[in-house]
Design an enzyme around this catalytic site. Structure first.
Site, PDB file in Angstrom:
ATOM      1  CD  GLU A 124       1.721  -4.173  10.137  1.00 15.92           C
ATOM      2  OE1 GLU A 124       1.768  -3.022   9.672  1.00 15.92           O
ATOM      3  OE2 GLU A 124       0.657  -4.767  10.416  1.00 15.92           O
ATOM      4  N   PRO A 174       0.822  -1.219   0.000  1.00 10.13           N
ATOM      5  CG  PRO A 174      -0.216  -1.211   2.093  1.00 10.13           C
ATOM      6  CD  PRO A 174       0.570  -2.069   1.162  1.00 10.13           C
ATOM      7  CG  ASP A 177      -9.729  -1.096 -22.366  1.00  9.59           C
ATOM      8  OD1 ASP A 177     -10.796  -1.579 -22.768  1.00  9.59           O
ATOM      9  OD2 ASP A 177      -8.695  -1.749 -22.157  1.00  9.59           O
ATOM     10  NE  ARG A 228      -8.779  -6.067 -20.312  1.00  4.20           N
ATOM     11  CZ  ARG A 228      -8.812  -4.871 -20.909  1.00  4.20           C
ATOM     12  NH1 ARG A 228      -7.849  -3.999 -20.698  1.00  4.20           N
ATOM     13  NH2 ARG A 228      -9.801  -4.558 -21.724  1.00  4.20           N
TER      14      ARG A 228
END
Ligand code: 6GU
Length: 270
Positions: free
Chosen positions: A116, A89, A173, A158
């Protein structure tokens, strides 16, 4: 493309056997290898984590198993170096642009962590000789990097040649570069022409390609203004045609002195 994924939950990556990615594997376009990090431990309990130096909550992944696992994966390569993707993150945002850049690599190694995160020295060690990218899939915290790996692999796979049936499929897209650059895709419809009393917009069955393209672009502008005003703010007014500008003006967006779009003053918010 070759993909190696090192994890303490190999079964979490089972979805890579399904659908588009599963088919790309079966067709030989993707060589996916999932490795169990615990296979690179040497104690009876297969320990992969320990308490953080400096104190604090949670556990940190030990460097030794990661070092052994990554050395083994790297040694199995055919000469060229991989790009190492470290899901965290705290990483740089994963975007369509990054998906495109990574789709050009021949070999990617993913290191999804639990707890963590991984002892910093592992990122330093491999970052000193390889292209290592710390990447986040959004502003929220997940319990581990496995789900982000599934997300990133699908976005990258993809884009590989021959993986999507129709090479044009990602032309429009949302977030793809091109005519609709920076706009979200508008709504889509299929048969039947009437469902529960709801009809398909007339223009779509008109066969008039010019009017259809215009309608689609207006819907894309409307949806973008409603759901992602930040994308309208980043949009270059010079890249838009007269009709685009009129549609945005109707929605309360006008180019300002700085050449950027802003909410026209005196407008009532919807
Ligand atoms: Cl890549 N990992 C985790 N644990 N949480 C996240 C993330 C990654 N991206 C957003 N949240």
């Amino acid at each position: 493309m070759r993909l190696d994924i090192v994890t303490i939950f190999p079964e979490y990556l089972e979805p890579l056997n399904v659908s588009l990615v599963g088919k790309a594997r079966a067709a030989g376009r993707l060589d996916v290898r999932v490795h169990d990090l615990r296979a690179f431990t040497h104690d009876r309990h297969h320990t992969v984590d320990d308490t953080p130096y400096g104190g604090g909550p949670g556990m940190v992944m030990k460097p030794e198993p990661w070092g052994e696992a990554l050395d083994a994966v790297l040694a199995s390569g055919a000469g060229d170096d991989p790009v190492i993707v470290v899901p965290t993150p705290s990483g740089r945002p994963f975007t369509q642009e990054l998906a495109q850049e990574l789709s050009a690599a021949r070999w990617l190694v993913f290191t999804p962590a639990r707890y963590e995160g991984i002892d910093r020295r592992v990122i330093e060690e491999y970052g000193a000789r390889l292209d290592v990218r710390e990447v986040s899939i959004g502003d929220y915290v997940l319990a581990g990097g496995e789900a982000p790996v599934l997300v990133m692999v699908e976005a990258i796979a993809r884009l590989l040649p021959g993986v999507l049936g129709n090479a044009d499929s990602h032309r429009d897209d949302s977030f793809a570069p091109g005519a609709m650059a920076g706009l979200l895709e508008g709504p889509v419809h299929t048969k039947p022409p009437e469902w529960r009393g709801r009809t398909v917009p007339e223009v779509l069955i008109s066969g008039h390609h010019g009017r259809i393209a215009r309608w689609r672009r207006d819907e894309a502008l409307r949806r973008t203004a409603a759901n992602r005003p930040d994308l309208i703010e980043r949009c270059d007014p010079a890249a838009l045609d007269r009709h685009d500008l009129a549609t945005l003006a109707e929605l309360g967006w006008e180019p300002g002195e700085d050449g950027r779009f802003g909410r026209a003053s005196g407008r009532v918010e919807e």
